[in-house]
Design a protein around this motif. Sequence first.
Motif, PDB file in Angstrom:
ATOM      1  N   MET A 146      95.405  23.111  89.905  1.00 39.50           N
ATOM      2  CA  MET A 146      94.326  23.706  89.124  1.00 39.50           C
ATOM      3  C   MET A 146      93.152  23.902  90.066  1.00 39.50           C
ATOM      4  N   ILE A 147      92.758  25.145  90.262  1.00 40.36           N
ATOM      5  CA  ILE A 147      91.715  25.463  91.232  1.00 40.36           C
ATOM      6  C   ILE A 147      90.598  26.260  90.568  1.00 40.36           C
ATOM      7  N   ILE A 148      89.414  26.168  91.151  1.00 40.02           N
ATOM      8  CA  ILE A 148      88.266  26.910  90.650  1.00 40.02           C
ATOM      9  C   ILE A 148      87.475  27.442  91.827  1.00 40.02           C
ATOM     10  N   SER A 149      86.949  28.626  91.675  1.00 34.18           N
ATOM     11  CA  SER A 149      86.090  29.217  92.693  1.00 34.18           C
ATOM     12  C   SER A 149      84.850  28.358  92.885  1.00 34.18           C
TER      13      SER A 149
ATOM     14  N   VAL B 201      95.928  36.267  93.062  1.00 32.51           N
ATOM     15  CA  VAL B 201      94.968  35.478  92.276  1.00 32.51           C
ATOM     16  C   VAL B 201      94.253  34.468  93.169  1.00 32.51           C
ATOM     17  N   GLN B 202      94.978  33.795  94.042  1.00 30.29           N
ATOM     18  CA  GLN B 202      94.331  32.816  94.926  1.00 30.29           C
ATOM     19  C   GLN B 202      93.288  33.487  95.808  1.00 30.29           C
ATOM     20  N   GLU B 203      93.597  34.658  96.316  1.00 33.35           N
ATOM     21  CA  GLU B 203      92.636  35.401  97.128  1.00 33.35           C
ATOM     22  C   GLU B 203      91.392  35.744  96.315  1.00 33.35           C
ATOM     23  N   ARG B 204      91.599  36.127  95.045  1.00 34.98           N
ATOM     24  CA  ARG B 204      90.474  36.520  94.190  1.00 34.98           C
ATOM     25  C   ARG B 204      89.643  35.313  93.756  1.00 34.98           C
ATOM     26  N   VAL B 205      90.298  34.160  93.581  1.00 32.30           N
ATOM     27  CA  VAL B 205      89.541  32.938  93.302  1.00 32.30           C
ATOM     28  C   VAL B 205      88.678  32.590  94.517  1.00 32.30           C
ATOM     29  N   SER B 206      89.224  32.784  95.689  1.00 33.31           N
ATOM     30  CA  SER B 206      88.510  32.469  96.924  1.00 33.31           C
ATOM     31  C   SER B 206      87.198  33.234  97.038  1.00 33.31           C
ATOM     32  N   VAL B 207      87.182  34.480  96.586  1.00 31.35           N
ATOM     33  CA  VAL B 207      85.974  35.309  96.709  1.00 31.35           C
ATOM     34  C   VAL B 207      85.170  35.346  95.407  1.00 31.35           C
ATOM     35  N   GLY B 208      85.602  34.581  94.399  1.00 33.57           N
ATOM     36  CA  GLY B 208      84.849  34.510  93.154  1.00 33.57           C
ATOM     37  C   GLY B 208      85.130  35.612  92.164  1.00 33.57           C
ATOM     38  N   ALA B 209      86.165  36.437  92.415  1.00 35.60           N
ATOM     39  CA  ALA B 209      86.484  37.533  91.492  1.00 35.60           C
ATOM     40  C   ALA B 209      87.258  37.034  90.272  1.00 35.60           C
ATOM     41  N   ILE B 210      87.971  35.928  90.408  1.00 36.95           N
ATOM     42  CA  ILE B 210      88.610  35.223  89.297  1.00 36.95           C
ATOM     43  C   ILE B 210      88.102  33.792  89.356  1.00 36.95           C
ATOM     44  N   ASP B 211      87.834  33.209  88.202  1.00 38.51           N
ATOM     45  CA  ASP B 211      87.216  31.884  88.189  1.00 38.51           C
ATOM     46  C   ASP B 211      88.189  30.761  88.515  1.00 38.51           C
ATOM     47  N   MET B 212      89.337  30.744  87.805  1.00 35.84           N
ATOM     48  CA  MET B 212      90.217  29.592  87.880  1.00 35.84           C
ATOM     49  C   MET B 212      91.688  30.015  87.847  1.00 35.84           C
TER      50      MET B 212
ATOM     51  N   ALA C 241      92.843  19.553  90.049  1.00 39.77           N
ATOM     52  CA  ALA C 241      93.963  18.698  89.659  1.00 39.77           C
ATOM     53  C   ALA C 241      95.244  19.190  90.311  1.00 39.77           C
ATOM     54  N   ALA C 242      96.158  18.257  90.501  1.00 38.07           N
ATOM     55  CA  ALA C 242      97.530  18.604  90.872  1.00 38.07           C
ATOM     56  C   ALA C 242      98.378  18.496  89.601  1.00 38.07           C
ATOM     57  N   TYR C 243      99.307  19.417  89.437  1.00 39.62           N
ATOM     58  CA  TYR C 243     100.116  19.482  88.218  1.00 39.62           C
ATOM     59  C   TYR C 243     101.594  19.388  88.611  1.00 39.62           C
ATOM     60  N   PRO C 244     102.199  18.204  88.484  1.00 43.46           N
ATOM     61  CA  PRO C 244     103.615  18.071  88.833  1.00 43.46           C
ATOM     62  C   PRO C 244     104.484  18.808  87.828  1.00 43.46           C
ATOM     63  N   VAL C 245     105.387  19.624  88.326  1.00 44.85           N
ATOM     64  CA  VAL C 245     106.195  20.454  87.435  1.00 44.85           C
ATOM     65  C   VAL C 245     107.627  19.913  87.322  1.00 44.85           C
ATOM     66  N   TYR C 246     108.340  19.875  88.458  1.00 41.11           N
ATOM     67  CA  TYR C 246     109.737  19.431  88.455  1.00 41.11           C
ATOM     68  C   TYR C 246     110.270  19.411  89.883  1.00 41.11           C
ATOM     69  N   PHE C 247     111.455  18.844  90.030  1.00 43.53           N
ATOM     70  CA  PHE C 247     112.227  19.047  91.246  1.00 43.53           C
ATOM     71  C   PHE C 247     112.951  20.374  91.100  1.00 43.53           C
ATOM     72  N   GLY C 248     112.931  21.162  92.159  1.00 43.10           N
ATOM     73  CA  GLY C 248     113.509  22.493  92.106  1.00 43.10           C
ATOM     74  C   GLY C 248     115.022  22.496  92.178  1.00 43.10           C
TER      75      GLY C 248
ATOM     76  N   ALA D  33      89.896  17.538  83.914  1.00 43.23           N
ATOM     77  CA  ALA D  33      90.986  17.885  84.831  1.00 43.23           C
ATOM     78  C   ALA D  33      91.745  16.640  85.275  1.00 43.23           C
ATOM     79  N   ALA D  34      91.020  15.555  85.544  1.00 48.01           N
ATOM     80  CA  ALA D  34      91.671  14.300  85.942  1.00 48.01           C
ATOM     81  C   ALA D  34      92.555  13.769  84.816  1.00 48.01           C
TER      82      ALA D  34
END
Length: 330
Positions: free
Chosen positions: A237-240, A72-83, A138-145, A259-260
């Motif tokens: 949270m990322i967007i192309s 998904v990150q690769e596809r966001v990078s090239v605009g094939a997936i939006d977010m 945005a950064a989304y804090p989830v948890y300590f692993g 997002a903020a």
Amino acid sequence: MKHFLTGTAAAALIALSGMASAQDLKMSHVRPQDATIDVELRAFSATVAEATGGDVNIEIFPASALGDYTTVQERVSVGAIDMATQPAATAADRRMQISSFPYLANSWDEARAAYGPNGPVRNVMAELYSEQDITMLAAYPVYFGGISLNTDPVNPGDPSQSNGIKVRVPGIKSFQLTGEALGYIPAPIPFSEAFTAIQTGVVDGVIGSGAEGYYASFRDVTKAYIPANTHFEVWYMIISNESLAAMDADDQAALKAAAADFEAQRWTVAEADQGKWEQRLADELGATIVELSDAEMAAMAGKVRAEVWPEVLQDVGAEWGQGILDQLAQ
């Protein structure tokens, strides 16, 4: 008649303009439908739609429906997936390992200083995404692993000896080395294949997630949970850049403001959320929650920092990585 035609033409142009400016965006995430992040992203999508007057409509795709997060990150990078809202994938840039550096933070206050607004890790991650034609919203804090096991723990607080338990880890060097340092036998397996690997006995547990993640995706194969604070889990949270550039300035501003707010709200509930999911593992699934003493936690963190940090720093670039660690120490 002339006035009528002109008015009709103007109305048509307005309608066409509205149609051209509206965007339907696809947003991927890794958790099942109705998981915490899924609920929060659907609320975020509604906020954006309202704030942009319907110009920006975000459709949520849970459970890696659009592909593994690396793809998904690769596809966001090239605009094939939006977010997407997901962990950082290191395949494109090994420096992204800095986000999941083991035992980087010891407390929620330290985590916010590193990953929150203007935190050194957050800032550098935004730069690394930018180099891939991606904007971090945005950064989304989830948890300590922690560590989930489908078997009984063996010396869970003693990293000085091997416990013989094989665990799935993400295909990221820092997680593999951390597993070894803590006495486990790490097996890099894609997230999408991890549940089956545990169910069939290929591995007996998982390192790389936390209580909420294990409840959401591994609840039927979790007999014990060790809250070892192996790493601080942050999704982004990322967007192309291509999708972002297609919006007008007002819609871009509305999206970024939403997002903020999304990020700020998450920081207010993340710590309590972690405790809630640990309790649910125990109460609903009957999993054993292994209590670790401060001394055991310190021993685990100390061993990982001594053995793993130097190797991961070499992998990401020693001078570059040390510079970020130095900022955190200030």
